[in-house]
Structures are given as structure tokens and as C-alpha cells.
Design a protein around this motif. Structure first.
Motif, PDB file in Angstrom:
ATOM      1  N   LEU A  12      26.238 113.809  64.891  1.00 36.05           N
ATOM      2  CA  LEU A  12      25.199 114.804  64.643  1.00 36.05           C
ATOM      3  C   LEU A  12      24.655 115.275  65.990  1.00 36.05           C
ATOM      4  O   LEU A  12      23.539 114.948  66.390  1.00 36.05           O
ATOM      5  CB  LEU A  12      24.097 114.209  63.771  1.00 36.05           C
ATOM      6  N   ALA A  13      25.481 116.044  66.696  1.00 35.62           N
ATOM      7  CA  ALA A  13      25.134 116.547  68.020  1.00 35.62           C
ATOM      8  C   ALA A  13      25.848 117.872  68.244  1.00 35.62           C
ATOM      9  O   ALA A  13      26.897 118.126  67.644  1.00 35.62           O
ATOM     10  CB  ALA A  13      25.542 115.544  69.090  1.00 35.62           C
ATOM     11  N   ASP A  14      25.281 118.709  69.095  1.00 36.34           N
ATOM     12  CA  ASP A  14      25.916 119.985  69.399  1.00 36.34           C
ATOM     13  C   ASP A  14      27.285 119.785  70.048  1.00 36.34           C
ATOM     14  O   ASP A  14      28.234 120.485  69.737  1.00 36.34           O
ATOM     15  CB  ASP A  14      25.019 120.830  70.307  1.00 36.34           C
ATOM     16  N   GLU A  15      27.369 118.841  70.965  1.00 42.27           N
ATOM     17  CA  GLU A  15      28.622 118.530  71.654  1.00 42.27           C
ATOM     18  C   GLU A  15      29.267 117.329  70.961  1.00 42.27           C
ATOM     19  O   GLU A  15      29.146 116.197  71.409  1.00 42.27           O
ATOM     20  CB  GLU A  15      28.355 118.236  73.135  1.00 42.27           C
ATOM     21  N   PHE A  16      29.944 117.563  69.853  1.00 41.36           N
ATOM     22  CA  PHE A  16      30.475 116.471  69.037  1.00 41.36           C
ATOM     23  C   PHE A  16      31.907 116.065  69.397  1.00 41.36           C
ATOM     24  O   PHE A  16      32.302 114.933  69.168  1.00 41.36           O
ATOM     25  CB  PHE A  16      30.403 116.813  67.548  1.00 41.36           C
ATOM     26  N   ILE A  17      32.681 116.966  69.973  1.00 48.44           N
ATOM     27  CA  ILE A  17      34.088 116.670  70.244  1.00 48.44           C
ATOM     28  C   ILE A  17      34.281 115.515  71.229  1.00 48.44           C
ATOM     29  O   ILE A  17      35.119 114.640  70.981  1.00 48.44           O
ATOM     30  CB  ILE A  17      34.844 117.941  70.684  1.00 48.44           C
ATOM     31  N   PRO A  18      33.535 115.446  72.336  1.00 48.95           N
ATOM     32  CA  PRO A  18      33.742 114.305  73.248  1.00 48.95           C
ATOM     33  C   PRO A  18      33.510 112.940  72.587  1.00 48.95           C
ATOM     34  O   PRO A  18      34.252 111.992  72.858  1.00 48.95           O
ATOM     35  CB  PRO A  18      32.732 114.553  74.368  1.00 48.95           C
ATOM     36  N   ALA A  19      32.532 112.842  71.708  1.00 54.51           N
ATOM     37  CA  ALA A  19      32.260 111.565  71.031  1.00 54.51           C
ATOM     38  C   ALA A  19      33.427 111.188  70.110  1.00 54.51           C
ATOM     39  O   ALA A  19      33.833 110.023  70.063  1.00 54.51           O
ATOM     40  CB  ALA A  19      30.960 111.647  70.238  1.00 54.51           C
ATOM     41  N   HIS A  63      28.550 103.973  68.051  1.00 49.95           N
ATOM     42  CA  HIS A  63      27.135 104.032  67.676  1.00 49.95           C
ATOM     43  C   HIS A  63      26.216 103.727  68.857  1.00 49.95           C
ATOM     44  O   HIS A  63      25.089 104.225  68.907  1.00 49.95           O
ATOM     45  CB  HIS A  63      26.850 103.074  66.517  1.00 49.95           C
ATOM     46  N   GLU A  64      26.683 102.930  69.779  1.00 51.89           N
ATOM     47  CA  GLU A  64      25.875 102.635  70.976  1.00 51.89           C
ATOM     48  C   GLU A  64      25.776 103.848  71.893  1.00 51.89           C
ATOM     49  O   GLU A  64      24.774 104.029  72.569  1.00 51.89           O
ATOM     50  CB  GLU A  64      26.461 101.441  71.719  1.00 51.89           C
ATOM     51  N   THR A  65      26.814 104.686  71.919  1.00 44.94           N
ATOM     52  CA  THR A  65      26.810 105.847  72.809  1.00 44.94           C
ATOM     53  C   THR A  65      26.424 107.141  72.096  1.00 44.94           C
ATOM     54  O   THR A  65      25.990 108.089  72.741  1.00 44.94           O
ATOM     55  CB  THR A  65      28.194 106.027  73.474  1.00 44.94           C
ATOM     56  N   THR A  66      26.604 107.172  70.778  1.00 44.42           N
ATOM     57  CA  THR A  66      26.240 108.338  69.970  1.00 44.42           C
ATOM     58  C   THR A  66      25.473 107.823  68.756  1.00 44.42           C
ATOM     59  O   THR A  66      26.060 107.551  67.709  1.00 44.42           O
ATOM     60  CB  THR A  66      27.513 109.100  69.512  1.00 44.42           C
ATOM     61  N   PRO A  67      24.164 107.651  68.895  1.00 50.79           N
ATOM     62  CA  PRO A  67      23.382 106.956  67.863  1.00 50.79           C
ATOM     63  C   PRO A  67      23.459 107.566  66.460  1.00 50.79           C
ATOM     64  O   PRO A  67      23.420 106.856  65.483  1.00 50.79           O
ATOM     65  CB  PRO A  67      21.953 107.015  68.395  1.00 50.79           C
ATOM     66  N   LYS A  68      23.543 108.865  66.354  1.00 51.02           N
ATOM     67  CA  LYS A  68      23.587 109.488  65.030  1.00 51.02           C
ATOM     68  C   LYS A  68      25.014 109.998  64.791  1.00 51.02           C
ATOM     69  O   LYS A  68      25.320 111.165  65.020  1.00 51.02           O
ATOM     70  CB  LYS A  68      22.567 110.609  64.947  1.00 51.02           C
TER      71      LYS A  68
END
Length: 85
Positions: A12-19, A63-68
Motif C-alpha cells: 500500500l504505497a505509491d512506489e510498490f514495484i520495488p517492494a 513486512h519489516e521494510t514495507t509495513p503495509k
């Protein structure tokens, strides 16, 4: 017992592809499983216990690097990979 897992990550972020790419790269870093990626999901195949351990580790790191970041996962006992007989 072998397992087939289909998993999708929805950061749930604008820049979702790197995650998503980081998660896939983490899965691919493990030699004991087979990983196949397409535009909709990633499939993971291998020994049940090993696949679940690796997927769990990679999800925790994500989840540690991208909480949502929700994950949707389907698990089937058996190997449905293209090379399985």
C-alpha cells in the motif's frame, strides 16, 4: 510432501514495484525451492516445510521494510510446477 504456493503481494504505497521485486528476489535467493513469476503472482514449489519456512521468512522481511503490504496466498498439497510429473 511437496506443495505448490501461489502468492501475491500488494504494498500500500505509491512506489510498490520495488517492494514486490525485493520480495521475489528474496524468494529466488533460496536454492531449495522453485520460483516462477508472472504478471499476476508468484508460484513457489518444493518440500512443504521448506517452502512454508522460506515464504514466512521472506514475508516477515517484506513486512519489516514495507509495513503495509498485504499478501494473498493459495496453498495446494502437491507439485503443480510445469516440469512436475
Amino acid at each position: 510432501m511437496n506443495v505448490s504456493v501461489e502468492i501475491s503481494m500488494y504494498p500500500l504505497a505509491d512506489e510498490f514495484i520495488p517492494a514486490i521485486q525485493d520480495f521475489i528476489d528474496d524468494l529466488n535467493a533460496h536454492a531449495g525451492i522453485k520460483v516462477i513469476t508472472n504478471t499476476m503472482s508468484t508460484q513457489v514449489f518444493g518440500d512443504y516445510a521448506e517452502v512454508m519456512r522460506i515464504v514466512s521468512q521472506c514475508m516477515q522481511k517484506a513486512h519489516e521494510t514495507t509495513p503495509k503490504a498485504p499478501f494473498v496466498m493459495k496453498v495446494l498439497n502437491g507439485d503443480l510446477s510445469p516440469q512436475a510429473t
